[in-house]
Write a protein that holds these residues in place. Structure first.
Motif, short mmCIF file in Angstrom:
data_model
loop_
_atom_site.label_atom_id
_atom_site.label_comp_id
_atom_site.label_asym_id
_atom_site.label_seq_id
_atom_site.Cartn_x
_atom_site.Cartn_y
_atom_site.Cartn_z
N UNK A 310 0.82 -1.21 0.00
CA UNK A 310 0.00 0.00 0.00
C UNK A 310 0.85 1.26 0.00
N UNK A 311 2.01 1.24 0.69
CA UNK A 311 2.88 2.41 0.69
C UNK A 311 3.40 2.72 -0.71
N UNK A 312 3.55 1.69 -1.53
CA UNK A 312 3.99 1.92 -2.89
C UNK A 312 2.89 2.51 -3.77
N UNK A 313 1.63 2.36 -3.35
CA UNK A 313 0.51 2.88 -4.15
C UNK A 313 0.03 4.24 -3.69
N UNK A 314 0.24 4.58 -2.41
CA UNK A 314 -0.28 5.84 -1.87
C UNK A 314 0.48 7.04 -2.40
N UNK A 338 -4.72 -2.37 5.92
CA UNK A 338 -3.39 -2.95 6.05
C UNK A 338 -2.38 -1.99 6.63
N UNK A 339 -2.67 -0.72 6.65
CA UNK A 339 -1.77 0.29 7.20
C UNK A 339 -2.62 1.35 7.89
N UNK A 340 -2.09 1.85 9.02
CA UNK A 340 -2.82 2.86 9.81
C UNK A 340 -2.26 4.24 9.52
N UNK A 341 -3.18 5.22 9.47
CA UNK A 341 -2.83 6.62 9.32
C UNK A 341 -3.41 7.43 10.46
N UNK A 370 -5.20 11.82 1.89
CA UNK A 370 -3.80 11.58 2.27
C UNK A 370 -3.08 12.92 2.23
N UNK A 371 -2.59 13.36 3.40
CA UNK A 371 -1.93 14.66 3.50
C UNK A 371 -0.44 14.54 3.23
N UNK A 372 0.25 13.59 3.91
CA UNK A 372 1.69 13.42 3.71
C UNK A 372 2.08 11.98 4.05
N UNK A 373 3.21 11.54 3.48
CA UNK A 373 3.71 10.17 3.65
C UNK A 373 5.19 10.24 3.96
N UNK A 374 5.60 9.50 5.01
CA UNK A 374 7.01 9.37 5.37
C UNK A 374 7.41 7.92 5.11
N UNK A 377 9.87 6.20 7.99
CA UNK A 377 9.23 5.76 9.23
C UNK A 377 7.93 5.02 9.00
N UNK A 378 7.37 5.12 7.79
CA UNK A 378 6.10 4.45 7.51
C UNK A 378 4.88 5.18 8.06
N UNK A 379 5.04 6.43 8.47
CA UNK A 379 3.92 7.19 9.02
C UNK A 379 3.14 7.87 7.90
#
Length: 524
Positions: A310-314, A338-341, A370-374, A377-379
């Motif tokens: 999911x991190x690769x798609x967001x 699968x992932x928490x925000x 979705x505001x921002x992705x790190x 850290x996966x946040x």
């Protein structure tokens, strides 16, 4: 009268004498047998020459006697005792000399690391390695399995798939050793030639095959030999209690602690009764009968895989649907699948709120941005605000300078108060703009939630600030007007308490009392 020649036999001394001849150089057999007896000691009667010790003295030492001539042995005549003794001593001397010669082989050469191995070592090394090379063993690409005999249990071997037949997968463990594993251990069956990391768990003598288990593979049966830590099993829940779930894996009893049932706290464990759960073995002790499982470990693995995908798609700006999992004072956590925000409290509404529970509830399905992705850290930062509905858009046209507005007081501060003008828009009234007279405390003039009127003094759309004035809406007081009813209202404030409290009682000192100098001879 002629005298007969004297022979060695006839020239014996008249009495028996014992003399010790000089020992020849080098020792010899004579030195081992002791002193040489001279003369006859038996056979002649006492008193006759050569018989006994009468009339005789010791013979003067003249050196060794010449060897006595030996009479040729007749055919078939046995050896005498002296001859047998001489032959045995000669054989012993020859063997000792041979051993001395064998010990003089010279120095042993120092082994050379760069030199070639001997033929014996080369043959032994080739037999141990089989078809493998030394380079493969040193690099760790493969583990050489024994070419002969059984492979020990609990041995980890890199095995190659040689055949897939029905429900069985046959692998080569090296040499003539082969193993078998069930195809149900794999989500996708391997192909012939694939390399697998397997652990030997047993040996089937009838089929001459080793039973192996794949690391992280699923255990199908309930045999304790296949139940090792880290293996995946399918457990059937039979009962529930306050501590967790009771279940069975094949014919073995197992237990799942309550903290390992799910990723989140489970209120009612009885809902899992009669269900089949895929778990990972965390403890397996056959002697004590302890088999502890964890379903949470499987869920965490799946969640981690989903998170990476999911991190690769967001991307920032995307709109996603999620479920509110947990609410905190600073925000709310949302599961995106699968992932928490995290939705911070400042990103929940354009208006100011005190707690996230005013807007959201746990388990609520919402649509977030979705505001921002790190990625490190996966946040993931989320927001409920719609940028297209920004309340400060066109604020200068909506609220021009000089407009009189009316709204509730939202907050009080030591320097002034904030008044709500529109949803998401607030203006500030400075303490100097509350009244025409001097104001010592804001709470003496306005209260939180009170409806007030104010005049817009300035608008800064970039900084999102609006300056308001309450005294601009009140008529200022007239000094020369004698009519009290036409005068501007004066804000009445409570009397301020003095900083220094008033002293009560008689003051000390004065001119009517003695200074005390007379005690020291001073006359003042």
């Amino acid at each position: 009268m002629s005298t007969a020649p004297t022979s060695p036999e006839n020239s014996a001394p008249p009495a028996a004498e014992t003399a010790t001849p000089a020992t020849p150089a080098g020792g010899g057999d004579e030195a081992k047998r002791g002193p040489i007896k001279v003369g006859r000691t038996s056979g002649a009667p006492s008193g006759q020459p050569g018989g006994g010790q009468q009339g005789g003295g010791q013979r003067r030492d003249r050196g060794p006697r010449p060897p006595k001539p030996q009479r040729p042995r007749r055919e078939g005549e046995p050896q005498s005792a002296n001859e047998r003794e001489d032959s045995e001593e000669a054989a012993l001397d020859a063997a000792a000399e041979q051993q001395r010669q064998a010990g003089r082989r010279g120095p042993v050469p120092v082994p050379n690391r760069r030199g070639p191995l001997s033929a014996e070592l080369e043959a032994e090394l080739k037999e141990a390695l089989g078809d493998l090379s030394i380079e493969d063993v040193v690099s760790g690409k493969t583990s050489p399995a024994p070419s002969a005999g059984r492979v020990e249990n609990e041995t980890q071997v890199r095995a190659a798939v040689i055949e897939v037949h029905g429900d069985n997968i046959f692998v080569s463990l090296g040499g003539k050793n082969q193993g078998v594993v069930s195809v149900r251990n794999f989500e996708t069956p391997p192909a012939v030639g694939d390399i697998l990391e397997v652990t030997v768990t047993g040996f089937n003598a009838e089929d001459d095959l080793h039973e192996v288990n794949v690391a992280g593979g699923k255990v199908v049966g309930g045999d304790w030999t296949n139940l090792i830590e880290g293996s995946i099993v399918e457990a059937k829940v039979t009962a529930a209690n306050t501590g967790g779930l009771e279940c069975t894996v094949g014919g073995a009893r197992a237990f799942i602690p309550a903290s390992q049932v799910s990723l989140f706290r489970t209120e009612n464990l009885a809902d899992y009764v009669d269900q089949k759960l895929v778990c990972v073995v965390t403890e397996a002790n056959e002697r004590r009968g302890n088999l502890v499982l964890s379903r949470r470990g499987i869920l965490e693995r799946e969640k981690e895989e989903s998170k990476k995908k999911l991190l690769g798609e967001l991307e920032a700006g995307q709109l996603r649907e999620g479920i509110v999992r947990k609410i905190q004072d600073f925000g709310a956590f949302v599961d995106l699948g699968g992932v928490d925000g995290l939705i911070h409290i400042s990103q929940m509404s354009w208006e100011r709120i005190k707690h996230p529970s005013e807007i959201l509830k746990e388990g609520q399905k919402i649509r977030v941005r979705v505001d921002k992705i790190d990625l490190e850290s996966g946040k993931i930062g989320l927001s409920l605000k719609n940028p297209e509905e920004h309340p400060w858009t066109g604020i200068e046209q909506r609220f021009p300078v000089g407009t009189i507005i009316r709204g509730p007081v939202t907050r009080l501060a030591s320097f002034g108060c904030f008044v709500k003008i529109a949803p998401g828009v607030e203006g500030m009234v400075h303490i100097s703009e509350l009244a025409h007279n001097r104001v010592y405390a804001v709470q003496n003039v306005v209260k939180e939630g009170q409806e007030v009127e104010a005049k817009i003094l300035a608008v800064d759309a970039d900084a999102q600030r609006i300056a308001l004035s309450m005294k601009a809406t009140i008529q200022p007081p007239q000094k020369e007007n004698t009519k009290k009813e036409e005068a501007a209202p004066v804000v009445e404030e409570p009397v301020r308490a003095p900083i220094v409290p008033k002293r009560e009682g008689e003051l000390k000192g004065g001119t009517k009392r003695k200074a005390g100098g007379e005690k020291f001879g001073l006359n003042w």
